[in-house]
Enzyme design. Sequence first.
Site, PDB file in Angstrom:
ATOM      1  CE  LYS A 256      -3.897  -2.034   2.595  1.00  0.00           C
ATOM      2  NZ  LYS A 256      -4.897  -1.790   3.666  1.00  0.00           N
TER       3      LYS A 256
ATOM      4  N   GLY B 282      -7.967   4.985   1.034  1.00  0.00           N
ATOM      5  CA  GLY B 282      -9.224   4.758   0.343  1.00  0.00           C
ATOM      6  C   GLY B 282      -9.099   3.762  -0.796  1.00  0.00           C
ATOM      7  N   GLY B 283      -8.077   2.902  -0.703  1.00  0.00           N
ATOM      8  CA  GLY B 283      -7.917   1.868  -1.718  1.00  0.00           C
ATOM      9  C   GLY B 283      -7.040   2.299  -2.886  1.00  0.00           C
TER      10      GLY B 283
ATOM     11  CD  GLU C 156      -2.334  -2.989   6.243  1.00  0.00           C
ATOM     12  OE1 GLU C 156      -3.263  -3.379   5.517  1.00  0.00           O
ATOM     13  OE2 GLU C 156      -2.440  -2.009   6.999  1.00  0.00           O
ATOM     14  CE  LYS C 157      -1.826 -13.938   6.079  1.00  0.00           C
ATOM     15  NZ  LYS C 157      -1.016 -14.775   5.198  1.00  0.00           N
TER      16      LYS C 157
ATOM     17  CG  HIS D 276     -14.358  -0.410   4.704  1.00  0.00           C
ATOM     18  ND1 HIS D 276     -13.513   0.157   3.783  1.00  0.00           N
ATOM     19  CD2 HIS D 276     -14.668   0.577   5.570  1.00  0.00           C
ATOM     20  CE1 HIS D 276     -13.331   1.433   4.086  1.00  0.00           C
ATOM     21  NE2 HIS D 276     -14.026   1.709   5.158  1.00  0.00           N
TER      22      HIS D 276
ATOM     23  NE  ARG E  90     -13.128  11.847   3.176  1.00  0.00           N
ATOM     24  CZ  ARG E  90     -12.365  10.779   3.072  1.00  0.00           C
ATOM     25  NH1 ARG E  90     -11.061  10.860   3.305  1.00  0.00           N
ATOM     26  NH2 ARG E  90     -12.879   9.606   2.755  1.00  0.00           N
TER      27      ARG E  90
ATOM     28  NE  ARG F 260     -20.870   6.831  -0.946  1.00  0.00           N
ATOM     29  CZ  ARG F 260     -19.577   7.120  -0.827  1.00  0.00           C
ATOM     30  NH1 ARG F 260     -18.866   7.444  -1.903  1.00  0.00           N
ATOM     31  NH2 ARG F 260     -18.985   7.076   0.351  1.00  0.00           N
TER      32      ARG F 260
HETATM   33  C1  MV4 Z   1      -7.206  -4.220   2.806  1.00  0.00           C
HETATM   34  C2  MV4 Z   1      -7.899  -5.351   2.329  1.00  0.00           C
HETATM   35  C3  MV4 Z   1      -7.358  -6.584   2.597  1.00  0.00           C
HETATM   36  N1  MV4 Z   1      -6.193  -6.705   3.294  1.00  0.00           N
HETATM   37  N2  MV4 Z   1      -6.049  -4.386   3.487  1.00  0.00           N
HETATM   38  C4  MV4 Z   1     -10.556  -1.028   1.594  1.00  0.00           C
HETATM   39  C5  MV4 Z   1     -10.550   0.442   1.823  1.00  0.00           C
HETATM   40  C6  MV4 Z   1      -9.149   0.859   1.918  1.00  0.00           C
HETATM   41  N3  MV4 Z   1      -9.009   1.811   2.959  1.00  0.00           N
HETATM   42  C7  MV4 Z   1      -8.391  -0.384   2.167  1.00  0.00           C
HETATM   43  N4  MV4 Z   1      -9.239  -1.483   1.839  1.00  0.00           N
HETATM   44  C8  MV4 Z   1      -8.833  -2.771   1.947  1.00  0.00           C
HETATM   45  N5  MV4 Z   1      -7.657  -2.976   2.606  1.00  0.00           N
HETATM   46  C9  MV4 Z   1      -5.575  -5.608   3.713  1.00  0.00           C
HETATM   47  N6  MV4 Z   1      -4.428  -5.746   4.399  1.00  0.00           N
HETATM   48  C10 MV4 Z   1      -9.091  -5.145   1.624  1.00  0.00           C
HETATM   49  C11 MV4 Z   1      -9.575  -3.860   1.440  1.00  0.00           C
HETATM   50  C12 MV4 Z   1     -10.802  -3.728   0.669  1.00  0.00           C
HETATM   51  C13 MV4 Z   1     -12.081  -4.054   1.217  1.00  0.00           C
HETATM   52  C14 MV4 Z   1     -12.247  -4.501   2.530  1.00  0.00           C
HETATM   53  C15 MV4 Z   1     -13.490  -4.807   3.033  1.00  0.00           C
HETATM   54  C16 MV4 Z   1     -14.620  -4.690   2.250  1.00  0.00           C
HETATM   55  C17 MV4 Z   1     -14.505  -4.239   0.952  1.00  0.00           C
HETATM   56  C18 MV4 Z   1     -13.238  -3.913   0.422  1.00  0.00           C
HETATM   57  C19 MV4 Z   1     -13.121  -3.447  -0.888  1.00  0.00           C
HETATM   58  C20 MV4 Z   1     -11.891  -3.143  -1.381  1.00  0.00           C
HETATM   59  C21 MV4 Z   1     -10.740  -3.280  -0.616  1.00  0.00           C
END
Ligand code: MV4
Length: 444
Positions: free
Chosen positions: A158, A164-165, A200-201, A208, A292, A338
Amino acid sequence: MFHKILIANRGEIALRILRACRELGIRAVVAHSKVDAHSLPVRLADESICIGPDDARSSYLNIPSIISAAAVTDSDAIHPGYGFLSENPAFADICRACGIVFIGPSPEAIRLMGDKAQAREIARQAGAPIIPGSEGSLKDGDQVLSLAETIGFPVMLKAASGGGGRGMRIVRDRDALAQAFATCQAEAAAAFGSSEVYLEKFLDQARHIEVQVLGDRAGTRIHLGERDCSIQRRHQKLLEESPAAAITPEARAGLQRAALALAQAVNYTSAGTVEFLVDREGGFYFIEMNTRIQVEHPVTEMLTGVDLVREQIRIAAGEPLGYRQEAIHLTGHAIECRVNAEDPDTFAPSPGRVTAWVPPGGPGVRVDSHLLAPYTIPAVYDSLVAKIIVHGRDRGEAIDRMHRALAETIIEGVKTTIPFHLRLLQDPVFRGSGFALPRLEVTL
Ligand code: MV4
């Protein structure tokens, strides 16, 4: 209290901030790009000022133009809304240097949480669980490899300045790691101006879930429950709800505690959101903090009766919250859909001229939208045109009410995501409140 606020944003959030200003008796100036001159927030504002051409770089992201607009309109504060300059610590610094109040947290808190690798470290030190991974940013390929081998594949790289992905990639095995690391660094440098990357793993099948917090300058910090934002497509949230149906009371209490510990650790003021991933077993892990007001804030407002934008403004003016955690009661269930001007099957943008707009209404329905008819949705900005938020006594009632509200909504002239939402609301996996997420690509 402020005399006049400059709203440095557009669309529904500009209108939302304008409404909070009205209720507080504060004059509001809407700063707008050329194409937005005829928008609803500009029409309803006490004053408006053009800050540049349509492209956001030249207007909503143009710091000298916005600061000048605040100066010439004699505004004493700027509300940045979400997106654009809302999480730009340099902008918050400049506001401070110019004697203009930035309505949001301190530049220091924005900066700390803006570095997602550093935020992980702060969360860990504050006692919030984090996903196994790197301590801060990654130094070189050798460190990445040994770390990934230790925690096991799949892993996630990351961008530290992402969020925010954005700037994320999954790496499934050691053969793909070195290349993925180099690409991730290069993309991060191009997109965010920093090549810092952390690891991260990869948590498969997680939810989320984010916790809303509020802090004032006197040090009172409260949470306002969580929002489940797991229904996403390509990191674009589609539907958010509260309370999260798929977590246990123990997990919920843990999230709230961890969110407040992090807010405390950075002396957080204003409204903020602490994001977590929650696994099937109820394990929860901090991922990032958003400094925010968020798009989905009305979900929390429906559940608590707290006006979060009003609180942001009051806090920025130095007023105390005036109530404690015990005064916050979460009642019933709220859902936000939305509505975007997009094809409901492909999600391809569908800007253009709206010829008819009849928003839904009736018991338990709120609409946050800058739509009017006729109105031409510009192609240059985000395609969000309305947020439909409903409240019900329980999740079932909220789902049925949302279906009713969306079914009575009329938007003519452009495609919208309403048909997608109507399908989702009837999906048995979604309605079932279990941990599993519905498959969004299936068209029923
Ligand atoms: C993750 C993940 C899996 N493993 N991190 C989603 C929002 C952004 N802030 C980071 N996100 C994620 N981080 C690790 N280590 C999966 C996501 C993720 C996600 C997680 C839960 C539900 C929907 C999702 C959609 C896209 C990415």
